[in-house]
Design a protein around this motif. Structure first.
Motif, PDB file in Angstrom:
ATOM      1  N   PHE A 231       5.879  -4.533   0.877  1.00 48.60           N
ATOM      2  CA  PHE A 231       5.416  -4.655  -0.438  1.00 48.60           C
ATOM      3  C   PHE A 231       5.648  -6.006  -1.092  1.00 48.60           C
ATOM      4  CE2 PHE A 231       6.718  -0.366   0.807  1.00 48.60           C
ATOM      5  CZ  PHE A 231       5.758   0.275   0.312  1.00 48.60           C
TER       6      PHE A 231
ATOM      7  N   SER B 233       4.816  -9.637  -2.676  1.00 48.84           N
ATOM      8  CA  SER B 233       3.779 -10.317  -3.394  1.00 48.84           C
ATOM      9  C   SER B 233       3.742 -11.605  -3.019  1.00 48.84           C
ATOM     10  CB  SER B 233       3.871 -10.196  -5.027  1.00 48.84           C
ATOM     11  OG  SER B 233       3.796  -8.833  -5.274  1.00 48.84           O
ATOM     12  N   GLN B 234       2.477 -12.233  -2.728  1.00 52.88           N
ATOM     13  CA  GLN B 234       2.671 -13.720  -2.505  1.00 52.88           C
ATOM     14  C   GLN B 234       3.115 -14.590  -3.672  1.00 52.88           C
ATOM     15  OE1 GLN B 234      -1.548 -12.861  -0.255  1.00 52.88           O
ATOM     16  NE2 GLN B 234      -1.417 -15.012  -0.957  1.00 52.88           N
TER      17      GLN B 234
ATOM     18  N   ASN C 201      -0.216   0.435  -3.532  1.00 50.86           N
ATOM     19  CA  ASN C 201      -1.129  -0.414  -3.747  1.00 50.86           C
ATOM     20  C   ASN C 201      -2.227  -0.105  -4.557  1.00 50.86           C
ATOM     21  OD1 ASN C 201       0.164  -2.714  -2.788  1.00 50.86           O
ATOM     22  ND2 ASN C 201      -1.177  -3.000  -1.048  1.00 50.86           N
TER      23      ASN C 201
ATOM     24  N   LEU D 227      -1.243   0.397  -8.236  1.00 52.42           N
ATOM     25  CA  LEU D 227      -1.363  -0.743  -9.176  1.00 52.42           C
ATOM     26  C   LEU D 227      -2.586  -1.217  -9.660  1.00 52.42           C
ATOM     27  CD1 LEU D 227       1.862  -2.297  -7.196  1.00 52.42           C
ATOM     28  CD2 LEU D 227       1.657  -1.261  -9.402  1.00 52.42           C
TER      29      LEU D 227
ATOM     30  N   ILE E  72      -4.226  -1.754 -13.294  1.00 51.07           N
ATOM     31  CA  ILE E  72      -4.935  -2.968 -13.689  1.00 51.07           C
ATOM     32  C   ILE E  72      -6.293  -2.697 -14.095  1.00 51.07           C
ATOM     33  CG2 ILE E  72      -5.553  -5.642 -13.026  1.00 51.07           C
ATOM     34  CD1 ILE E  72      -3.212  -5.339 -10.841  1.00 51.07           C
TER      35      ILE E  72
ATOM     36  N   PHE F 273       2.323  -4.564 -14.408  1.00 54.50           N
ATOM     37  CA  PHE F 273       1.033  -4.351 -14.002  1.00 54.50           C
ATOM     38  C   PHE F 273       0.036  -4.151 -15.288  1.00 54.50           C
ATOM     39  CE2 PHE F 273       0.397  -5.961  -9.906  1.00 54.50           C
ATOM     40  CZ  PHE F 273       1.922  -6.355  -9.573  1.00 54.50           C
TER      41      PHE F 273
ATOM     42  N   ASN G  61      -1.168  -6.208 -17.520  1.00 56.09           N
ATOM     43  CA  ASN G  61      -1.529  -7.699 -17.790  1.00 56.09           C
ATOM     44  C   ASN G  61      -3.160  -7.705 -17.782  1.00 56.09           C
ATOM     45  OD1 ASN G  61       0.757  -8.788 -18.822  1.00 56.09           O
ATOM     46  ND2 ASN G  61       1.221  -9.389 -16.700  1.00 56.09           N
TER      47      ASN G  61
ATOM     48  N   GLY H 106      -9.384  -9.367 -13.619  1.00 56.92           N
ATOM     49  CA  GLY H 106      -9.362  -8.486 -12.334  1.00 56.92           C
ATOM     50  C   GLY H 106      -8.519  -9.163 -11.302  1.00 56.92           C
ATOM     51  N   TYR H 107      -8.067  -8.147 -10.394  1.00 50.99           N
ATOM     52  CA  TYR H 107      -7.218  -8.513  -9.312  1.00 50.99           C
ATOM     53  C   TYR H 107      -7.957  -9.146  -8.091  1.00 50.99           C
ATOM     54  CZ  TYR H 107      -9.010  -3.851  -7.674  1.00 50.99           C
ATOM     55  OH  TYR H 107      -9.552  -2.725  -7.125  1.00 50.99           O
TER      56      TYR H 107
ATOM     57  N   CYS I  60      -4.658  -7.817  -0.708  1.00 50.92           N
ATOM     58  CA  CYS I  60      -4.169  -6.593  -0.677  1.00 50.92           C
ATOM     59  C   CYS I  60      -5.020  -5.709  -1.443  1.00 50.92           C
ATOM     60  CB  CYS I  60      -2.491  -6.508  -0.687  1.00 50.92           C
ATOM     61  SG  CYS I  60      -1.467  -7.069   0.491  1.00 50.92           S
TER      62      CYS I  60
ATOM     63  N   PHE J 194      -6.144 -16.856  -6.614  1.00 51.40           N
ATOM     64  CA  PHE J 194      -6.234 -15.601  -7.128  1.00 51.40           C
ATOM     65  C   PHE J 194      -5.170 -15.278  -8.168  1.00 51.40           C
ATOM     66  CE2 PHE J 194      -3.243 -12.395  -5.233  1.00 51.40           C
ATOM     67  CZ  PHE J 194      -2.769 -13.358  -4.136  1.00 51.40           C
ATOM     68  N   LYS J 195      -3.878 -16.036  -7.896  1.00 53.24           N
ATOM     69  CA  LYS J 195      -3.018 -15.970  -8.774  1.00 53.24           C
ATOM     70  C   LYS J 195      -2.240 -17.235  -8.763  1.00 53.24           C
ATOM     71  CE  LYS J 195       0.786 -13.594  -6.275  1.00 53.24           C
ATOM     72  NZ  LYS J 195       1.911 -12.253  -6.309  1.00 53.24           N
TER      73      LYS J 195
ATOM     74  N   ARG K  34      -7.014 -15.152 -18.211  1.00 57.44           N
ATOM     75  CA  ARG K  34      -5.489 -14.824 -18.105  1.00 57.44           C
ATOM     76  C   ARG K  34      -4.728 -14.649 -19.300  1.00 57.44           C
ATOM     77  NH1 ARG K  34      -6.001 -11.928 -13.358  1.00 57.44           N
ATOM     78  NH2 ARG K  34      -6.892 -13.248 -12.057  1.00 57.44           N
TER      79      ARG K  34
HETATM   80  C1  UDX Z   1       0.132  -7.199  -4.045  1.00 57.11           C
HETATM   81  C2  UDX Z   1       1.340  -6.097  -4.161  1.00 57.11           C
HETATM   82  O1  UDX Z   1       1.743  -6.395  -5.379  1.00 57.11           O
HETATM   83  C3  UDX Z   1       2.361  -6.075  -3.061  1.00 57.11           C
HETATM   84  O2  UDX Z   1       3.250  -4.878  -3.488  1.00 57.11           O
HETATM   85  C4  UDX Z   1       1.463  -5.769  -1.683  1.00 57.11           C
HETATM   86  O3  UDX Z   1       2.278  -5.439  -0.863  1.00 57.11           O
HETATM   87  C5  UDX Z   1       0.525  -7.019  -1.500  1.00 57.11           C
HETATM   88  O4  UDX Z   1      -0.181  -7.043  -2.573  1.00 57.11           O
HETATM   89  P1  UDX Z   1      -0.063  -9.693  -4.195  1.00 57.11           P
HETATM   90  O5  UDX Z   1      -1.644  -9.296  -3.817  1.00 57.11           O
HETATM   91  O6  UDX Z   1       0.545 -10.886  -3.622  1.00 57.11           O
HETATM   92  O7  UDX Z   1       0.670  -8.490  -4.069  1.00 57.11           O
HETATM   93  O8  UDX Z   1      -0.422  -9.927  -5.743  1.00 57.11           O
HETATM   94  P2  UDX Z   1       0.373  -9.130  -7.021  1.00 57.11           P
HETATM   95  O9  UDX Z   1       1.107 -10.048  -7.804  1.00 57.11           O
HETATM   96  O10 UDX Z   1       0.507  -7.802  -6.815  1.00 57.11           O
HETATM   97  O11 UDX Z   1      -1.307  -9.437  -7.861  1.00 57.11           O
HETATM   98  C6  UDX Z   1      -2.317  -9.052  -7.398  1.00 57.11           C
HETATM   99  C7  UDX Z   1      -3.772  -9.349  -8.223  1.00 57.11           C
HETATM  100  O12 UDX Z   1      -3.461  -8.419  -9.423  1.00 57.11           O
HETATM  101  C8  UDX Z   1      -3.730 -10.713  -8.697  1.00 57.11           C
HETATM  102  O13 UDX Z   1      -5.124 -11.209  -8.711  1.00 57.11           O
HETATM  103  C9  UDX Z   1      -2.925 -10.726 -10.108  1.00 57.11           C
HETATM  104  O14 UDX Z   1      -3.825 -11.803 -10.974  1.00 57.11           O
HETATM  105  C10 UDX Z   1      -3.632  -9.332 -10.636  1.00 57.11           C
HETATM  106  N1  UDX Z   1      -2.924  -8.798 -11.754  1.00 57.11           N
HETATM  107  C11 UDX Z   1      -1.512  -8.362 -11.465  1.00 57.11           C
HETATM  108  C12 UDX Z   1      -3.393  -8.481 -12.981  1.00 57.11           C
HETATM  109  O15 UDX Z   1      -4.545  -8.731 -13.262  1.00 57.11           O
HETATM  110  N2  UDX Z   1      -2.644  -7.940 -13.911  1.00 57.11           N
HETATM  111  C13 UDX Z   1      -1.280  -7.437 -13.628  1.00 57.11           C
HETATM  112  O16 UDX Z   1      -0.738  -6.707 -14.475  1.00 57.11           O
HETATM  113  C14 UDX Z   1      -0.777  -7.730 -12.498  1.00 57.11           C
END
Ligand code: UDX
Length: 432
Positions: free
Chosen positions: A150, A152-153, A206, A209, A213, A247, A249, A253-254, A258, A317-318, A408
């Motif tokens: 789980f 996060s990068q 995942n 979450l 978002i 999560f 924010n 988009g995400y 993952c 991506f973040k 953002r």
């Molecule tokens: C995610 C999961 O959090 C982690 O548990 C899993 O095992 C792998 O995938 P990661 O992809 O590294 O981790 O990043 P994360 O911080 O979760 O963000 C994913 C994306 O969602 C990003 O593009 C981020 O900008 C976006 N995001 C996150 C939002 O747009 N709003 C938020 O509130 C949180």
């Protein structure tokens, strides 16, 4: 314990380094000789805060090799952390995992627990165990365990050392005991269940979450039209412990390795069983649309973007990662280029990776100021700390036409009041 790790991507390398930190002797296997040589010198092939330091502190218990036979032969536990990329139809591609299983089968000479960390469709562990047992070259007892990651990068090391939970999917007391011994050094709640439930926990977490978002993004888009402020709305929602403040924010988009992949994979599975997950389908569709919000806003400011200089802040991506997988910038920039815009992009760590996609079409800048100079528009795709530290005056003084489109929500809206900068963000009032 003697542990081998197949794959040194985010999951494999971070897991290997943390297990060495817990006192295990860890051999990390990768097919890429150059990458292995880099790691032998204590250099991490991925940008991940804290990883190199932890690697350096535990080098005596870490071995890096391309020789999988020597790594797997006498390992007590073998982790599989190779990729399960998305196939064209959205399902997960298991060819790398299968390949590792075949290599283990050909070389293993002692009883062993094989732990699948890669995200795999529900039921895969059962199939992998069968495949492994059928192909074993030596008469040893092997068992599969599911132990989804789980992390996060950007916070992968912290997430692994201080995880909210460890999920173990096992089918025997013995496998549970071995896995508990592996993690004895970590004080984290442990959910022990069967393998299929563990596999499902990963996808369900995942996808939930991602859904959260997409939900907040849809509410944000409505807030913009109705004069509500998404950050106040999210705070008001998040204080309810049943909802939680994480999560929520809103943004463009995400992305990442993952959420996009895991939503599509679970949706594919649900369709396969004729039980479509409509909520996940909606999360995917909303996200695809949300990624285009900034380019749509950009087009509304000019009759045409032909010849306009567009400053892009952030490509990844973040923040805190150089990963571009599914980054919103990859969707927006080609459209802006097609519209004839001239792009000046800044990103503290993502530029080299971006150059692989766009070696010549974009001007890459070493500083934010250079990117902003004489720009007709500024688009923020990633909330890097250096971007959040900017003052409105920097945009006003450097840009030809100070219009900032913030994907953002990096700044409080109030900061731009009376600044002479047009500030247009997600789900909040526009400052003109
Ligand atoms: C995610 C999961 O959090 C982690 O548990 C899993 O095992 C792998 O995938 P990661 O992809 O590294 O981790 O990043 P994360 O911080 O979760 O963000 C994913 C994306 O969602 C990003 O593009 C981020 O900008 C976006 N995001 C996150 C939002 O747009 N709003 C938020 O509130 C949180």
């Amino acid at each position: 314990m003697k542990i081998a790790i197949a794959g040194t991507g985010y999951v494999g390398l971070v897991t290997g380094v943390v297990l060495a930190h817990l006192g295990h002797n860890v051999t990390c296997v990768d097919v890429d000789e150059k990458k292995v040589e880099t790691m032998r010198q204590g250099i991490s092939p991925i940008y991940e805060p804290g990883l190199e330091e932890l690697m350096a502190a535990n080098m005596e218990r870490l071995t890096f090799t391309t020789d999988y036979a020597s790594a797997y032969r006498d390992a007590e536990v073998i982790y599989i952390g190779v990729g399960t990329p998305e196939k064209r139809d959205g399902s997960a591609n298991l060819s790398y995992v299968n390949q590792v299983i075949d290599q283990i089968a050909a070389t293993l000479e002692r009883d062993c627990i094989v732990v699948v960390k890669s995200t795999v469709p529900i039921g895969t562990n059962d199939k992998l165990e069968q495949r492994l047992r059928e192909k074993l070259a030596h008469p040893v007892a092997v068992e599969l365990a599911s132990n989804p990651e789980f992390l996060s990068q950007g916070t992968a090391v912290k997430d692994t050392l201080h995880a909210a939970r460890i999920v173990l999917g096992v089918e025997s007391q013995h496998a549970e005991e071995v896995m508990r011994a592996v993690y004895a050094g970590l004080d984290q709640p442990m959910v022990v269940t069967n393998r299929r439930s563990a596999e499902m926990i990963k996808y369900a977490s995942n996808d939930f979450l991602a859904l959260k978002i997409s939900y907040i993004n849809e509410i944000a888009n409505l807030c913009e039209l109705l004069g509500a402020d998404i950050q106040d709305v999210a705070r008001g929602m998040g204080l309810d412990p049943r909802i939680g403040n994480k999560f929520l924010n809103a943004g463009i988009g995400y992305g990442g390795s993952c959420f996009p992949k895991d939503t599509k994979a679970l949706h594919w599975v649900s369709n396969y069983y004729d039980r479509e997950l409509k909520t996940i389908k909606a999360a995917i569709e909303v996200n695809d649309q949300q990624k285009l919000v900034l380019v749509k806003k950009a087009r509304s400011y000019y009759d045409s973007l032909e010849g306009k200089k567009v400053a892009v802040l952030g490509l990844t991506f973040k923040p805190e990662t150089d990963d571009l997988r599914e980054a919103p910038s990859l969707v927006n920039i080609p459209i802006l280029l097609d519209d004839g815009a001239e792009i000046s992009a800044w990103d503290p760590v993502g530029v080299n990776n971006y150059k692989r996609f766009y070696p010549d079409e974009i001007t890459y800048c070493d500083t934010i100021e250079e990117a902003l100079r004489d720009a007709d528009l500024c688009l923020i795709f990633t909330e890097w700390a250096d971007v959040k530290a900017l003052e409105p005056e920097t945009f006003r003084s450097l840009m030809k036409n100070p219009i900032v489109l913030d994907g953002r929500n990096c700044f409080p809206v109030s900061k731009f009041a009376g600044s002479g900068v047009v500030y247009d963000s997600i789900g909040r009032a526009k400052v003109e």
